[in-house]
Write a protein that holds these residues in place. Structure first.
Motif, PDB file in Angstrom:
ATOM      1  N   THR A 226       0.868  -1.179   0.000  1.00 46.33           N
ATOM      2  CA  THR A 226       0.000   0.000   0.000  1.00 46.33           C
ATOM      3  C   THR A 226       0.900   1.222   0.000  1.00 46.33           C
ATOM      4  O   THR A 226       1.790   1.346   0.840  1.00 46.33           O
ATOM      5  CB  THR A 226      -0.900   0.049   1.248  1.00 46.33           C
ATOM      6  OG1 THR A 226      -1.756  -1.104   1.260  1.00 46.33           O
ATOM      7  CG2 THR A 226      -1.770   1.304   1.244  1.00 46.33           C
ATOM      8  N   SER A 227       0.682   2.124  -0.949  1.00 48.77           N
ATOM      9  CA  SER A 227       1.535   3.297  -1.054  1.00 48.77           C
ATOM     10  C   SER A 227       1.252   4.294   0.067  1.00 48.77           C
ATOM     11  O   SER A 227       0.211   4.247   0.726  1.00 48.77           O
ATOM     12  CB  SER A 227       1.354   3.961  -2.417  1.00 48.77           C
ATOM     13  OG  SER A 227      -0.009   4.218  -2.667  1.00 48.77           O
ATOM     14  N   ARG A 228       2.182   5.200   0.258  1.00 44.83           N
ATOM     15  CA  ARG A 228       2.118   6.194   1.324  1.00 44.83           C
ATOM     16  C   ARG A 228       0.830   7.023   1.231  1.00 44.83           C
ATOM     17  O   ARG A 228       0.473   7.538   0.179  1.00 44.83           O
ATOM     18  CB  ARG A 228       3.335   7.107   1.211  1.00 44.83           C
ATOM     19  CG  ARG A 228       3.343   8.286   2.164  1.00 44.83           C
ATOM     20  CD  ARG A 228       4.583   9.114   1.925  1.00 44.83           C
ATOM     21  NE  ARG A 228       4.586  10.338   2.723  1.00 44.83           N
ATOM     22  CZ  ARG A 228       5.590  11.216   2.739  1.00 44.83           C
ATOM     23  NH1 ARG A 228       6.659  11.003   1.990  1.00 44.83           N
ATOM     24  NH2 ARG A 228       5.508  12.306   3.489  1.00 44.83           N
ATOM     25  N   HIS A 229       0.132   7.156   2.363  1.00 45.34           N
ATOM     26  CA  HIS A 229      -1.095   7.946   2.400  1.00 45.34           C
ATOM     27  C   HIS A 229      -1.515   8.166   3.845  1.00 45.34           C
ATOM     28  O   HIS A 229      -1.013   7.529   4.771  1.00 45.34           O
ATOM     29  CB  HIS A 229      -2.224   7.212   1.661  1.00 45.34           C
ATOM     30  CG  HIS A 229      -2.704   5.987   2.385  1.00 45.34           C
ATOM     31  ND1 HIS A 229      -1.951   4.829   2.474  1.00 45.34           N
ATOM     32  CD2 HIS A 229      -3.847   5.748   3.071  1.00 45.34           C
ATOM     33  CE1 HIS A 229      -2.613   3.926   3.182  1.00 45.34           C
ATOM     34  NE2 HIS A 229      -3.769   4.462   3.556  1.00 45.34           N
ATOM     35  N   SER A 230      -2.432   9.085   4.045  1.00 42.31           N
ATOM     36  CA  SER A 230      -3.170   9.179   5.296  1.00 42.31           C
ATOM     37  C   SER A 230      -4.620   8.868   4.965  1.00 42.31           C
ATOM     38  O   SER A 230      -5.031   8.939   3.810  1.00 42.31           O
ATOM     39  CB  SER A 230      -3.027  10.574   5.914  1.00 42.31           C
ATOM     40  OG  SER A 230      -3.405  11.582   4.998  1.00 42.31           O
ATOM     41  N   ILE A 288       4.776  -2.178   3.175  1.00 43.39           N
ATOM     42  CA  ILE A 288       5.806  -2.632   2.251  1.00 43.39           C
ATOM     43  C   ILE A 288       5.424  -4.009   1.703  1.00 43.39           C
ATOM     44  O   ILE A 288       4.704  -4.786   2.344  1.00 43.39           O
ATOM     45  CB  ILE A 288       7.199  -2.685   2.920  1.00 43.39           C
ATOM     46  CG1 ILE A 288       7.207  -3.645   4.118  1.00 43.39           C
ATOM     47  CG2 ILE A 288       7.637  -1.289   3.353  1.00 43.39           C
ATOM     48  CD1 ILE A 288       8.590  -3.874   4.706  1.00 43.39           C
ATOM     49  N   ALA A 289       5.876  -4.295   0.492  1.00 44.27           N
ATOM     50  CA  ALA A 289       5.657  -5.612  -0.103  1.00 44.27           C
ATOM     51  C   ALA A 289       6.672  -6.593   0.475  1.00 44.27           C
ATOM     52  O   ALA A 289       7.791  -6.216   0.843  1.00 44.27           O
ATOM     53  CB  ALA A 289       5.790  -5.532  -1.618  1.00 44.27           C
ATOM     54  N   LYS A 290       6.274  -7.853   0.548  1.00 39.43           N
ATOM     55  CA  LYS A 290       7.158  -8.890   1.099  1.00 39.43           C
ATOM     56  C   LYS A 290       7.147 -10.121   0.209  1.00 39.43           C
ATOM     57  O   LYS A 290       6.182 -10.374  -0.522  1.00 39.43           O
ATOM     58  CB  LYS A 290       6.705  -9.267   2.512  1.00 39.43           C
ATOM     59  CG  LYS A 290       6.925  -8.173   3.559  1.00 39.43           C
ATOM     60  CD  LYS A 290       6.829  -8.746   4.960  1.00 39.43           C
ATOM     61  CE  LYS A 290       7.308  -7.755   5.994  1.00 39.43           C
ATOM     62  NZ  LYS A 290       7.451  -8.371   7.329  1.00 39.43           N
ATOM     63  N   SER A 291       8.233 -10.883   0.305  1.00 40.32           N
ATOM     64  CA  SER A 291       8.323 -12.117  -0.474  1.00 40.32           C
ATOM     65  C   SER A 291       7.594 -13.265   0.204  1.00 40.32           C
ATOM     66  O   SER A 291       7.447 -14.341  -0.368  1.00 40.32           O
ATOM     67  CB  SER A 291       9.795 -12.502  -0.683  1.00 40.32           C
ATOM     68  OG  SER A 291      10.442 -12.675   0.570  1.00 40.32           O
ATOM     69  N   ILE A 292       7.152 -13.042   1.436  1.00 43.18           N
ATOM     70  CA  ILE A 292       6.386 -14.053   2.154  1.00 43.18           C
ATOM     71  C   ILE A 292       4.928 -13.620   2.218  1.00 43.18           C
ATOM     72  O   ILE A 292       4.600 -12.480   1.964  1.00 43.18           O
ATOM     73  CB  ILE A 292       6.934 -14.273   3.583  1.00 43.18           C
ATOM     74  CG1 ILE A 292       6.896 -12.953   4.376  1.00 43.18           C
ATOM     75  CG2 ILE A 292       8.344 -14.827   3.539  1.00 43.18           C
ATOM     76  CD1 ILE A 292       7.250 -13.122   5.838  1.00 43.18           C
ATOM     77  N   GLY A 293       4.067 -14.550   2.563  1.00 37.06           N
ATOM     78  CA  GLY A 293       2.668 -14.194   2.668  1.00 37.06           C
ATOM     79  C   GLY A 293       1.776 -15.368   2.321  1.00 37.06           C
ATOM     80  O   GLY A 293       2.248 -16.498   2.216  1.00 37.06           O
TER      81      GLY A 293
END
Length: 354
Positions: A226-230, A288-293
Motif C-alpha cells: 500500500t503506497s504512502r497515504h493518510s 511494504i511488499a514482502k516475499s512471504i505471505g
C-alpha cells in the motif's frame, strides 16, 4: 523513443489485467517470477530518503482497561505525536478476530469463478472486490487485492455477502461499532471535551470495511503493498495477521508497526485532524511488499456520507487558537483526496487550510 516505451502501453496493460478479474493473486497463481511494469514504482517511493536514526522508538500500546486518567493521557499523547497506536483489552474476542482474518483469506483464495461475481469498480455497490480503488489513476499499482463492504449506516443483506465470511463479518462489524464508540469517547476526553462530543457529531454512523490480501511478491523492493497515504476518514481500526509490513511516518522516518497478538491498530484520519484543529495528527502510513505471505488485514473506516459539513470544533477555537481549516463534507473531502492520489499527493488537508 525507447524499446521499453514502444513495448509497454500502460493503458492497454491496465485494461488487460483488470479484465481478468483475477487480481494480484491471479498473477501469483500463474507463477510469475517478475512483477509486471504496472506495479513497478519509482525507487524513491519504495524506500526512505532518511534512514531510521531512532531505533528505540516504540509504537504506543494502550491498555483500554487501564486507569482511566492514564488511558486518556496515553491516547492524547499518541494522537498528538504518532497519530497511530495499538489498543489491547478492547473487548473483541480473539476467536472473532481470528475468524474474521480467516474469512477474508477464504474469500481471496476462493475459485476465480466465485470471486468474479463480486469484481466491480462501482463504489455505489455495498460489496465489491478489485485490485486498487485508484487502479486506472495511480502512477503505479499497489501489490494488493481488496474486498470492500459498506457496513453502515445500512448493512448489506446477508445474501449479498460472500459465503466465505458471511457469518463472521456481521459479528465483527458489531464489535467494531461498539469499540468505535468507546474510542471516540476517549478521544473526546483527550481533547478536553465532554465524553459524548465526538459521538454526537454522528460521523461514526458510517462504517466501511476493507479486507486486504497481499500475496507474496517476487520483487518486493520494486513495489509497495500500500503506497504512502493518510486516511480520508475520522478514525481507522485495523486488524492484521502476523506477517507485518505496516509502517508509519514519524519525525520524517518510516517506523515499523510490528503486529501485536490480540491487539488492534488505531490511527487518526485526516478529518479528525481537521475537526481537532491540528491537535490530533493524521498518520501517514504505508505497507511494504514482502516475499512471504499472504498478509491479511481488515481495515474499518469511520466516515458518514451524510452531507454535513465538518469544521474545527468551536470549543477548541480561541483567540490564541484560531480555526485552521474551513468546513467540508466527507464526500467532498474524499473526492478531492482521490483526485490528488492521481498526482501522488498524500493528503487533501492542505487544500482546506484557511
Amino acid at each position: 523513443m525507447t524499446s521499453t516505451a514502444v513495448s509497454y502501453d500502460r493503458a492497454t496493460e491496465l485494461k488487460a489485467f483488470d479484465e481478468t478479474k483475477a487480481g494480484v493473486k491471479g498473477l501469483v497463481d500463474a507463477g510469475i517470477t517478475k512483477i509486471p511494469p504496472l506495479f513497478v514504482r519509482a525507487p524513491e517511493t519504495t524506500t526512505t530518503s532518511k534512514p531510521l536514526m531512532h531505533t528505540s522508538i516504540q509504537i504506543p500500546i494502550i491498555d483500554l482497561e487501564g486507569r482511566h486518567a492514564d488511558v486518556i493521557e496515553e491516547i492524547r499523547s499518541a494522537a498528538e505525536t504518532f497519530g497511530l497506536f495499538h489498543v489491547t483489552n478492547h473487548g473483541i474476542p480473539l476467536m472473532v478476530m481470528e475468524e474474521m482474518v480467516a474469512g477474508v483469506r477464504r474469500f481471496h483464495e476462493e475459485d476465480l469463478d466465485v470471486k468474479k461475481k463480486y469484481y466491480t469498480r462501482d463504489l455505489s455497490q455495498k460489496v465489491g472486490f478489485n485490485t486498487n480503488s485508484d487502479f486506472y489513476r495511480s502512477k503505479a499499482a499497489d501489490w494488493r487485492d481488496t474486498l470492500r463492504c459498506v457496513m453502515a449506516p445500512e448493512e448489506p443483506k446477508p445474501e449479498e455477502m460472500p459465503l466465505a465470511f458471511r457469518e463472521i463479518i456481521f459479528e465483527y462489524a458489531n464489535y467494531i461499532k461498539k469499540l468505535g464508540i468507546v474510542l471516540l469517547e476517549l478521544l473526546s476526553e483527550a481533547l478536553g471535551l465532554n465524553r459524548d462530543h465526538l459521538n454526537k457529531m454522528d460521523f461514526n454512523k458510517g462504517l466501511e470495511l476493507l479486507g486486504h490480501y497481499y500475496p507474496p511478491c517476487p520483487d518486493p523492493e520494486l513495489t509497495l503493498g500500500t503506497s504512502r497515504h493518510s486516511d480520508p476518514d475520522f478514525l481507522t481500526i485495523l486488524l492484521e495477521d502476523h506477517i507485518g509490513g505496516l509502517q508509519v511516518l514519524h519525525q520524517h522516518h518510516w517506523i515499523d508497526v510490528p503486529p501485536l497478538a490480540g491487539a488492534l491498530v488505531v490511527n487518526i484520519g485526516d478529518l479528525l485532524q481537521l475537526i481537532s484543529n491540528d491537535r490530533f495528527k493524521s498518520a501517514e502510513h504505508r505497507v511494504i511488499a514482502k516475499s512471504i505471505g499472504p498478509r491479511i488485514s481488515v481495515a474499518c473506516f469511520f466516515r458518514a456520507y451524510d452531507g454535513k459539513e465538518y469544521g474545527p470544533i468551536k470549543e477548541l477555537i480561541s483567540c490564541g487558537s484560531p480555526p485552521l481549516y474551513k468546513a467540508v463534507t466527507v464526500r467532498d473531502y474524499v473526492t478531492l483526496f482521490m483526485i490528488l492520489r492521481e498526482q501522488d499527493q498524500k493528503s487533501a488537508l492542505g487544500f482546506f487550510k484557511l
